[in-house]
Design an enzyme around this catalytic site. Structure first.
Site, mmCIF file in Angstrom:
data_model
loop_
_atom_site.group_PDB
_atom_site.id
_atom_site.type_symbol
_atom_site.label_atom_id
_atom_site.label_comp_id
_atom_site.label_asym_id
_atom_site.label_seq_id
_atom_site.Cartn_x
_atom_site.Cartn_y
_atom_site.Cartn_z
ATOM 1 N N LEU A 146 0.717 -1.192 0.070
ATOM 2 C CA LEU A 146 -0.008 0.241 -0.108
ATOM 3 C C LEU A 146 0.832 1.289 0.009
ATOM 4 C CD1 LEU A 146 -3.127 0.649 -0.083
ATOM 5 C CD2 LEU A 146 -2.952 1.015 2.447
ATOM 6 N N VAL B 133 1.411 2.863 -3.477
ATOM 7 C CA VAL B 133 0.395 3.618 -3.925
ATOM 8 C C VAL B 133 0.305 4.964 -3.184
ATOM 9 C CG1 VAL B 133 -2.247 3.508 -4.396
ATOM 10 C CG2 VAL B 133 -0.952 1.324 -4.586
ATOM 11 N N GLU B 134 0.481 4.768 -1.973
ATOM 12 C CA GLU B 134 0.273 5.993 -1.278
ATOM 13 C C GLU B 134 1.305 7.104 -1.292
ATOM 14 O OE1 GLU B 134 -2.104 7.260 0.604
ATOM 15 O OE2 GLU B 134 -3.421 5.468 0.891
ATOM 16 N N SER B 135 2.440 6.566 -1.369
ATOM 17 C CA SER B 135 3.739 7.627 -1.405
ATOM 18 C C SER B 135 4.835 7.114 -2.006
ATOM 19 C CB SER B 135 4.101 7.766 0.207
ATOM 20 O OG SER B 135 4.632 6.558 0.577
ATOM 21 N N TYR C 208 -7.587 4.133 -6.993
ATOM 22 C CA TYR C 208 -6.697 3.649 -6.287
ATOM 23 C C TYR C 208 -6.751 2.329 -5.671
ATOM 24 C CZ TYR C 208 -4.970 3.786 -0.922
ATOM 25 O OH TYR C 208 -4.562 3.547 0.110
#
Length: 544
Positions: A137, A140-142, A246
């Site tokens: 994850l 995807v986030e950062s 997302y």
């Protein structure tokens, strides 16, 4: 004793066994030796050593040290083994999958950056029995950037906004932002994901969508679909565009990592072993001193400890630092030799007439709250002639390469290379808003936010300085709209243009050539060069 009768079949089996035995023996080579008694060569029987007890398998320290280091496995294999999500391939996943497959350099960069954190994250995911897809994850986030900061004020590798961070117990103050703490934010993210999964009855896709856009938005979309008689699974929900992409991004990553060779991807190998160790410091410590003890570059220390905003750790904790596994022993040994009171440099400041805690704090780059706590002050009242103990950095500000102030400086320096126009340092006044300031300089709030490493929704405060790039004509127009009698001094970073001279620049801004020379420590005998940057202190009411 009479010979026993053997049936033909038994005799045949015995004959075959004997021949096999002779054949086996013929392959054994024995060396003839001299028999003293018989005076002739005979073959020695093979010598076997029989033990009366189990041999000792324990190695000595020397033998153990001589053994080669075991080769660690690949962490990607552990991640694949823990995949649990049921993925139904569709066009939305395919679009993300094709993007990742077309950008192998991105995956290489992300994997190398994430190598610092992945082992710890996978361990925590497995300890909770969660799908190891969740360990992906942060990509995807950062993209595993520990200093990532979004337009929505989300921060850290797990991208928590301030409110969610506080709800999950992540401390945020002048010294420290727990949203960027690798250990604390990972635990908070997994706790939050577990709660979301429970709220949506074990539906991981809805839980992941909620992590991105908020559980309220997902619940509202589910209720709307129910009213219309539509399916309520993630793929049929009407959600923000960002959220609709997302979840497919994460699922595409799982497909890609499960079979990288199918997509022509050679994943950067991540060893299945700890990258860092958390070492207790038991007190505040100057990060330059910590880096020196551990033998690390400042960037490497900040990348493992991105939560610390300043030049030292938070005096109120957490009192630990993450250091690479290979540096832990040296760091612990060096730290033990330094008493707690010597881990931060102190200076005694004599209060002068006109001083306030705010001005002193600003001068020494500490917070008012810190000054009060250190000096046991119950309020902000101070008296001239008294003294204050002030913590000071042991190195130059630029040495703390990833501190909040240095990151802001780096952002502004990068903007100076790409932004059009002249830089103006605007000091925020009481009642100012980002919208009003942007309107004054004919730029957008989003531009001001980008130039100053902030989000458009971040609060601003009186006295704060904002770097703004605008054209000279706009500066003149601003000046004409202000009261002619009011002096408004702004620090301006002016980029020299072709044909500029000191006298021409001085005339444009109603300045004195000697002042420009003094402010920039210029040699009056040397010509200005196009692209050269000059610092000017301009009264914008008089600029032409």
């Amino acid at each position: 004793m009479a010979a026993r009768y053997l049936p033909p079949t038994a005799r045949y089996v015995l004959a075959v066994f004997a021949l096999s035995l002779l054949s086996a023996c013929s392959g054994i080579s024995v060396k003839p030796t001299q028999n003293a008694d018989a005076g002739k060569n005979v073959a020695d029987e093979p010598a076997f050593e029989f033990f009366t007890e189990e041999p000792d398998d324990d190695l000595t320290e020397q033998e153990y040290a001589a053994l080669p280091e075991p080769i660690p496995g690949d962490l990607w294999d552990r991640i694949r083994a823990g995949f649990q999500l049921q993925i139904e391939y569709n066009d939305r996943i395919d679009a993300q999958l094709r993007w990742y497959a077309r950008h192998p350099e991105y995956m290489e960069r992300v994997a190398r950056r994430g190598e610092r954190y992945m082992y710890h994250i996978v361990n925590r995911v497995e300890a909770k029995g969660l799908p190891t897809e969740l360990a992906l994850l942060p990509i995807v986030e950062s993209a595993f950037d520990p200093f990532a900061y979004s337009h929505g004020r989300a921060s850290g590798i797990w991208q928590f906004i301030p409110g969610t961070g506080k709800m999950l117990g992540l401390k945020q103050n002048w010294w420290y932002d727990g949203r960027r703490d690798v250990l604390a934010s990972t635990d908070a993210a997994l706790v939050y994901l577990e709660k979301l999964n429970k709220r949506f009855n074990g539906d991981w896709l809805q839980a992941l969508a909620s992590y991105n856009s908020g559980s309220g938005n997902v619940s509202r979309a589910i209720r709307n679909n129910r009213k219309r008689g539509k399916p309520t699974d993630f793929w049929n929900l009407d959600l923000p565009r960002e959220t609709e992409a997302y979840v497919p991004k994460l699922l595409a990553l799982a497909i890609l990592i499960k079979n990288p060779e199918l997509y022509g991807l050679n994943l950067h190998s991540i060893p299945d072993q700890p990258y860092f160790v958390a070492v207790n410091t038991d007190s505040q410590i100057d990060l330059a001193q910590a880096a020196d003890l551990a033998g690390l570059h400042m960037d490497d220390l900040y990348n493992l400890n991105p939560a610390f905003n300043r030049w030292a750790t938070d005096p109120d904790g957490p009192h630990h630092l993450l250091v690479p596994f290979s540096s832990a022993e040296a760091f612990q040994s060096g730290l033990a030799q330094i008493p707690a009171e010597h881990r931060v440099t102190w200076q005694r400041y004599s209060i002068r007439n006109g001083d306030t805690l705010s001005t002193i704090a600003s001068k020494y780059n500490v917070s008012v709250r810190t000054l009060r706590a250190i000096n046991n002050l119950s309020n902000n009242n101070i008296r001239a002639g008294k003294t204050l103990m002030v913590p000071v950095a042991s190195a130059d500000a630029r040495h703390y390469s990833q501190s909040l102030s240095q990151r802001l400086h780096n952002r502004r320096s990068a903007s100076a290379k790409t932004a059009d126009g002249t830089r103006v340092d605007h000091q925020v006044s009481s009642g100012d808003s980002l919208w009003d300031i942007a309107k004054t300089y004919k730029v957008t709030p989003r531009q001001i936010a980008r130039w100053n490493n902030m989000a458009p929704t971040d609060p601003i405060y009186p006295g704060q300085k904002l770097a703004i790039w605008t054209t000279l004509d706009e500066v003149q127009e601003i000046a004409s709209n202000l009261q002619a009698s009011k002096s408004v001094i702004r620090k301006v970073s002016y980029r020299v243009r072709k044909g500029d001279s000191l006298s021409r620049i001085a005339s444009k801004f109603s300045l004195n050539v000697k002042d420009i020379l003094r402010w920039n420590q210029l040699n009056p005998g040397k010509y200005l060069q196009p692209g050269q940057s000059l610092t000017l202190f301009v009264d914008v009411t008089k600029a032409r």
